[in-house]
Structures are given as structure tokens and as C-alpha cells.
Write a protein that holds these residues in place. Sequence first.
Motif, PDB file in Angstrom:
ATOM      1  N   LYS A  64       0.829  -1.201   0.000  1.00 18.23           N
ATOM      2  CA  LYS A  64       0.000   0.000   0.000  1.00 18.23           C
ATOM      3  C   LYS A  64       0.870   1.261   0.000  1.00 18.23           C
ATOM      4  CE  LYS A  64      -3.830  -2.183   2.473  1.00 18.23           C
ATOM      5  NZ  LYS A  64      -4.722  -2.122   3.664  1.00 18.23           N
ATOM      6  N   LYS A  65       0.268   2.345  -0.487  1.00 21.68           N
ATOM      7  CA  LYS A  65       0.961   3.625  -0.538  1.00 21.68           C
ATOM      8  C   LYS A  65       1.397   4.052   0.854  1.00 21.68           C
ATOM      9  CE  LYS A  65       0.296   8.444  -1.920  1.00 21.68           C
ATOM     10  NZ  LYS A  65      -0.660   9.414  -2.511  1.00 21.68           N
ATOM     11  N   SER A  66       2.686   4.376   0.990  1.00 24.78           N
ATOM     12  CA  SER A  66       3.219   4.773   2.286  1.00 24.78           C
ATOM     13  C   SER A  66       2.690   6.157   2.668  1.00 24.78           C
ATOM     14  CB  SER A  66       4.751   4.795   2.244  1.00 24.78           C
ATOM     15  OG  SER A  66       5.259   3.506   1.946  1.00 24.78           O
ATOM     16  N   TYR A  67       2.503   6.353   3.958  1.00 24.29           N
ATOM     17  CA  TYR A  67       1.921   7.601   4.453  1.00 24.29           C
ATOM     18  C   TYR A  67       2.824   8.807   4.221  1.00 24.29           C
ATOM     19  CZ  TYR A  67       5.177   7.275   8.356  1.00 24.29           C
ATOM     20  OH  TYR A  67       6.317   7.218   9.120  1.00 24.29           O
ATOM     21  N   ASP A  68       4.146   8.592   4.078  1.00 31.57           N
ATOM     22  CA  ASP A  68       5.080   9.714   4.022  1.00 31.57           C
ATOM     23  C   ASP A  68       5.533  10.071   2.618  1.00 31.57           C
ATOM     24  OD1 ASP A  68       6.524   7.426   3.541  1.00 31.57           O
ATOM     25  OD2 ASP A  68       8.133   7.861   4.964  1.00 31.57           O
TER      26      ASP A  68
END
Length: 317
Positions: A64-68
Motif C-alpha cells: 500500500k501507498k506509504s503515508y510519508d
Amino acid sequence: MSTIPSTFNQNLPAYTVIGKGERGANTGMSAVLLSRGGRYLRRSIFQDLEKAGFDYVLSVETGKKSYDIEELSLRYPFAQFLILKENLSFGEQINIAAMEVRTPLFFVLWNDVRFTQSGGAERIAERILQSDQLCTVPVVQNTRFEPLPTLIIPALYRGTIRTIPFVPVKEGSLSLYPFDGVGVYHTEKFINLTGYDVNIRSPYWQLMDFGFRAYLWGEKIKTSQLVKVVYDGEPVPQDTSMHPDYRRFYLKNIAPVFRGDTALLPWRRLIPYLLKSGEGFRIAWRNFRSVREWVELFTYRFQMDARQLAELWEETE
């Protein structure tokens, strides 16, 4: 076993690119950052790469797309993030990154491997571009800064291939493949070699296939004392067992015979392969024929066969 791709970007998986990708330096080398998982302070990793002086950084994002990502892309405009839409082998990840690289060289690193040579990208790129080799393997150290045995030597015994690791102690020693995939790759040569085999999933046999094909096609992979990296933890142990991927590696690299200036996969290899592969006649026949066609396609790329490579390794070195 599906048909082996004859071109580098055939059946390229879908992915998304995020980030400006503005040139941060002018060294001729980009960094390709792979993720092995774990909780690492990503900002410090990008800071090290910025200080090293890479032109661009390509971070391959799995899952999944990383938060940062949004924050990092704003803070480090020289970085781009390649968001994969499916689970890919490390070799496939490098292939995708190579398609996005805009520099003559790219340095593959993992998120648990530190390259902290401030300004080192320019010095390394200048030296490597003069040598014109496919891949340069760094000295790899553990957290105690002790060198690890990452110089890989092949040995062929009774038709079975083995590898022997050594600690590199001199400049320019030949290595069969880049340990853990970490190294500085010549972009054009990597693409011309067709990159890593996307149909091999085992990391060890994917590296073995890449390294053998490089040498059989006349390329070189060498160590350098100039380039050093440090592992945050212990390197992931290599699974060298006879994985099903070995059959593919064998047909592509061990079974072909080089005569004159061409290579072929002789039909006499078929019966032994049928008896030992355990695949069943129909599947084994299809796989053998597929690889035989691949060898014919690249017949003039071969410079030697596996036996000649093993016998001439020391002399070549």
C-alpha cells in the motif's frame, strides 16, 4: 514456464510514478531504493542519498501507498516514488526502475543498506564510467564495519553449479553476480542484457541467471574498494537449494553449448532434462523447446558456455 521475454520491457507490470524527479546533481548516477520492510527512518535515508550527490532517487514502493510519500516528494524534489500495483520479485523491481532511470548509471540499494559517502556519487560515477563494465559490486560491511564474503566465484562439478563466497581484498576482482543485488549498474548495458528474468522468483536463482548470462554474453561484474555500504542488520541468508527455478536457470545457462561464434541448446540435452526435471513429459518438452528458441534468438550474443566460463574463471580474472 512461459515463453522467455526476448525484449527488456516486454509485459512490463503496471505502476504509478509520484514525485517531481528534478535533477539534484550532475554526476551521471541515480540511486534505486528497494524496500525489505521493517521500520526505518526514511527521512534519514533520503538525507544520506542527497549528501552522496545522486542526480535522482527512485524509490520502489511495494504494498500500500506509504503515508510519508507526499511529504518526502515535497522535501526531496530529486526523488520519485514508483508505486507497484502487484507483488513483484526484486529483479522485476530493478527492471522497472531501470526503465525510469535517466542517467548512465544507477546504484541499487535496500532500505536497510546505508551508503553514507558524502559526495561519493560523483567520484564513483567518474571511475566506473571509465571502466565501462556492466555492474560494480561494493564492499559490504556489517554493523561492526567488518567486510562480508560477497565476492562470488562459480564452480562447476559434474554438471552441478556451486558458488564460493570470498571477502574482496583487491580492486577489480571478478564476481559472478552482485551480492543481494546491491551494486552500480550501467543502464544501457543492463537493458541490453534484458535485465533480470521476471519468470524466476527465487532471489538466488534470479541473481545466478543474471550473472551467468552477463558473462556468457561477454559482460563483466567487478568489485570495487572505492564503493562501500553498511548493513543496518544481518544480510538476509540466501536460499541456495534446488528451487524449481533452477530448471529454468539450467536450460538458459548451463545446458547451452558454444561452438565457433554461436551457441545452441542441443537436442541431446532433452532426454536427461525430461528424466530429471520431474515436470512431466508435456511440460518439460514445452519448457525445453521454449528455451531452445530463446538461445537461437540470442545465439550470436554468447561468447562462451558454462564449462568454458568455469574453466577460464581464474585465467579471466
